[in-house]
Design an enzyme around this catalytic site. Sequence first.
Site, PDB file in Angstrom:
ATOM      1  N   ASP A  14       0.808  -1.218   0.000  1.00 11.30           N
ATOM      2  CA  ASP A  14       0.000   0.000   0.000  1.00 11.30           C
ATOM      3  C   ASP A  14       0.842   1.270   0.000  1.00 11.30           C
ATOM      4  O   ASP A  14       0.576   2.192  -0.773  1.00 11.30           O
ATOM      5  CB  ASP A  14      -0.938   0.023   1.217  1.00 11.30           C
ATOM      6  CG  ASP A  14      -2.130  -0.912   1.005  1.00 11.30           C
ATOM      7  OD1 ASP A  14      -2.374  -1.301  -0.158  1.00 11.30           O
ATOM      8  OD2 ASP A  14      -2.807  -1.238   1.993  1.00 11.30           O
ATOM      9  N   ARG A  94       1.976   5.041  16.981  1.00  8.96           N
ATOM     10  CA  ARG A  94       1.491   6.053  16.031  1.00  8.96           C
ATOM     11  C   ARG A  94       1.809   7.493  16.410  1.00  8.96           C
ATOM     12  O   ARG A  94       2.220   8.268  15.546  1.00  8.96           O
ATOM     13  CB  ARG A  94      -0.025   5.888  15.781  1.00  8.96           C
ATOM     14  CG  ARG A  94      -0.452   4.623  15.003  1.00  8.96           C
ATOM     15  CD  ARG A  94       0.583   4.063  14.116  1.00  8.96           C
ATOM     16  NE  ARG A  94       0.119   3.034  13.205  1.00  8.96           N
ATOM     17  CZ  ARG A  94       0.834   1.978  12.854  1.00  8.96           C
ATOM     18  NH1 ARG A  94       2.037   1.785  13.385  1.00  8.96           N
ATOM     19  NH2 ARG A  94       0.373   1.104  11.989  1.00  8.96           N
ATOM     20  N   ASP A 123      -5.713   3.919  13.069  1.00  2.14           N
ATOM     21  CA  ASP A 123      -4.395   4.498  12.857  1.00  2.14           C
ATOM     22  C   ASP A 123      -4.433   5.844  12.141  1.00  2.14           C
ATOM     23  O   ASP A 123      -3.645   6.734  12.441  1.00  2.14           O
ATOM     24  CB  ASP A 123      -3.501   3.504  12.097  1.00  2.14           C
ATOM     25  CG  ASP A 123      -3.101   2.331  12.988  1.00  2.14           C
ATOM     26  OD1 ASP A 123      -3.063   2.527  14.213  1.00  2.14           O
ATOM     27  OD2 ASP A 123      -2.834   1.236  12.461  1.00  2.14           O
ATOM     28  N   SER A 174      -3.326  -8.776   7.668  1.00  2.00           N
ATOM     29  CA  SER A 174      -2.705  -7.466   7.766  1.00  2.00           C
ATOM     30  C   SER A 174      -1.975  -7.426   9.102  1.00  2.00           C
ATOM     31  O   SER A 174      -2.565  -7.684  10.145  1.00  2.00           O
ATOM     32  CB  SER A 174      -3.791  -6.394   7.705  1.00  2.00           C
ATOM     33  OG  SER A 174      -3.277  -5.176   8.171  1.00  2.00           O
TER      34      SER A 174
HETATM   35  N1  ARG Z   1      -6.534  -2.881  16.161  1.00  5.58           N
HETATM   36  C1  ARG Z   1      -5.265  -2.432  16.584  1.00  5.58           C
HETATM   37  C2  ARG Z   1      -5.256  -0.970  16.871  1.00  5.58           C
HETATM   38  O1  ARG Z   1      -6.136  -0.291  16.477  1.00  5.58           O
HETATM   39  C3  ARG Z   1      -4.159  -2.804  15.655  1.00  5.58           C
HETATM   40  C4  ARG Z   1      -4.271  -2.316  14.239  1.00  5.58           C
HETATM   41  C5  ARG Z   1      -3.042  -2.748  13.558  1.00  5.58           C
HETATM   42  N2  ARG Z   1      -3.041  -2.724  12.165  1.00  5.58           N
HETATM   43  C6  ARG Z   1      -2.901  -3.836  11.422  1.00  5.58           C
HETATM   44  N3  ARG Z   1      -2.663  -3.656  10.188  1.00  5.58           N
HETATM   45  N4  ARG Z   1      -3.026  -5.046  11.890  1.00  5.58           N
HETATM   46  O2  ARG Z   1      -4.368  -0.464  17.497  1.00  5.58           O
END
Ligand code: ARG
Length: 408
Positions: A14, A94, A123, A174
């Site tokens: 991506d 983040r 995110d 992912s």
């Molecule tokens: N659900 C988790 C969060 O919001 C992890 C998201 C992580 N992203 C991924 N591509 N698995 O912090």
Amino acid sequence: MAEKVVLAYSGGLDTSVAVRWVKEKYGLDIIALTVDVGNERDFTTVQDKALKAGAIKALVKDARDSFVNHFIMPALQADAVYEGQYPLATALSRPLIAKLLVDVAREEGAQAIAHGCTGKGNDQVRIEVGVAALAPEIRIIAPAREWGMTREETIDYARRHDIPVPVTVSSPYSIDENLWGRSIECGVLEDPWTEPPSDVYSWTKSPQDTPDEAAYIEIDFDQGIPLALNGQKMDGVGLIEQLNQLAGSYGVGRIDHVENRLVGIKSREIYEAPAAVVLIEAHRALETLTLAKSQLRFKQKMAAEYADLIYNGLWFSAHHQDLAAYVQSTQRFVSGTVRLKLFKGKCSVAGRKSPFSLYSCGLATYDKGDQFDQSAAAGFIHIWGLPVRTQAQLQQKATARKDEGGRQ
Ligand code: ARG
């Protein structure tokens, strides 16, 4: 000269497509920034990919120490765990990534920041709110939210533009990784009834394949910060790396969470967080010894608030500053050693000790040396129960009288 944009670049499909797409759509020069938060990769290859995809510059920042000292440790001191399950690995990284994007944008004279997050996740919120807090004048571009391409279309776009499609694209998951944990979503995991297949896990062994003998480990804390493992002093990064390895080999740290995203969606997520699970367990155990009951009660409520705040992208808020000050104050005497047992996927506390322990054997013991004056308990109970007795006598009698009156 074209205006510049700093793109948070992971090296995945991506963000590689994003390099090309942003260049074409907005006519901007792309500076790719990859942040090392312990997501162990071959960064030279990542840089090459960014340049091949069309970036004018590809930077890598080692942010592991900063991630540990300014993000992970404060969260550990707060016992921050989202909805009682998720130690917040992705969420904690983040705001740091947002900060570094802003730093690079200023160094490079860029007017915009871009990221590869979709419009359905947390995110995007964390990065954009973080950037807005630190540099409100910077414009945000979110290609993956704008381009409206499906997975297949993205792959197709990559092929057409000579962007290498990594073999890992065939992985149905992912994945996001850093020192504090590994987050896995998508594929069969989207059915909350389906047990996670074994290929989901990479940091933890299945409990059935772990040693038949337990491992005991000791962790030393100073003011809520872990400083040594089995008596050996080490820095935060090293300690977390070792614990991830060790606890993972005993199957510790697997989490299956149906969580509530900020954007209103429920999502099923698998986490692997061996070090986080062990350290949070140990830290809590030390707090039970060194904090008074009222401190513990209040801090537990605060922990949930603190976790929500991290999850919801409010790291750079005044509310966070206030809570962090409270948490710091609570940690003054959270020093000592915790002994843990790792066995077949479980981490349990086997012992704890502290020079500041509030636990008194003389008060607790039923054996010789009892210092507790049991005769004083009678007077205590008399006064403690006074309001209950008074209310029972006055109001229960009144109720009884009314009932009798009613029947007449
Ligand atoms: N659900 C988790 C969060 O919001 C992890 C998201 C992580 N992203 C991924 N591509 N698995 O912090």
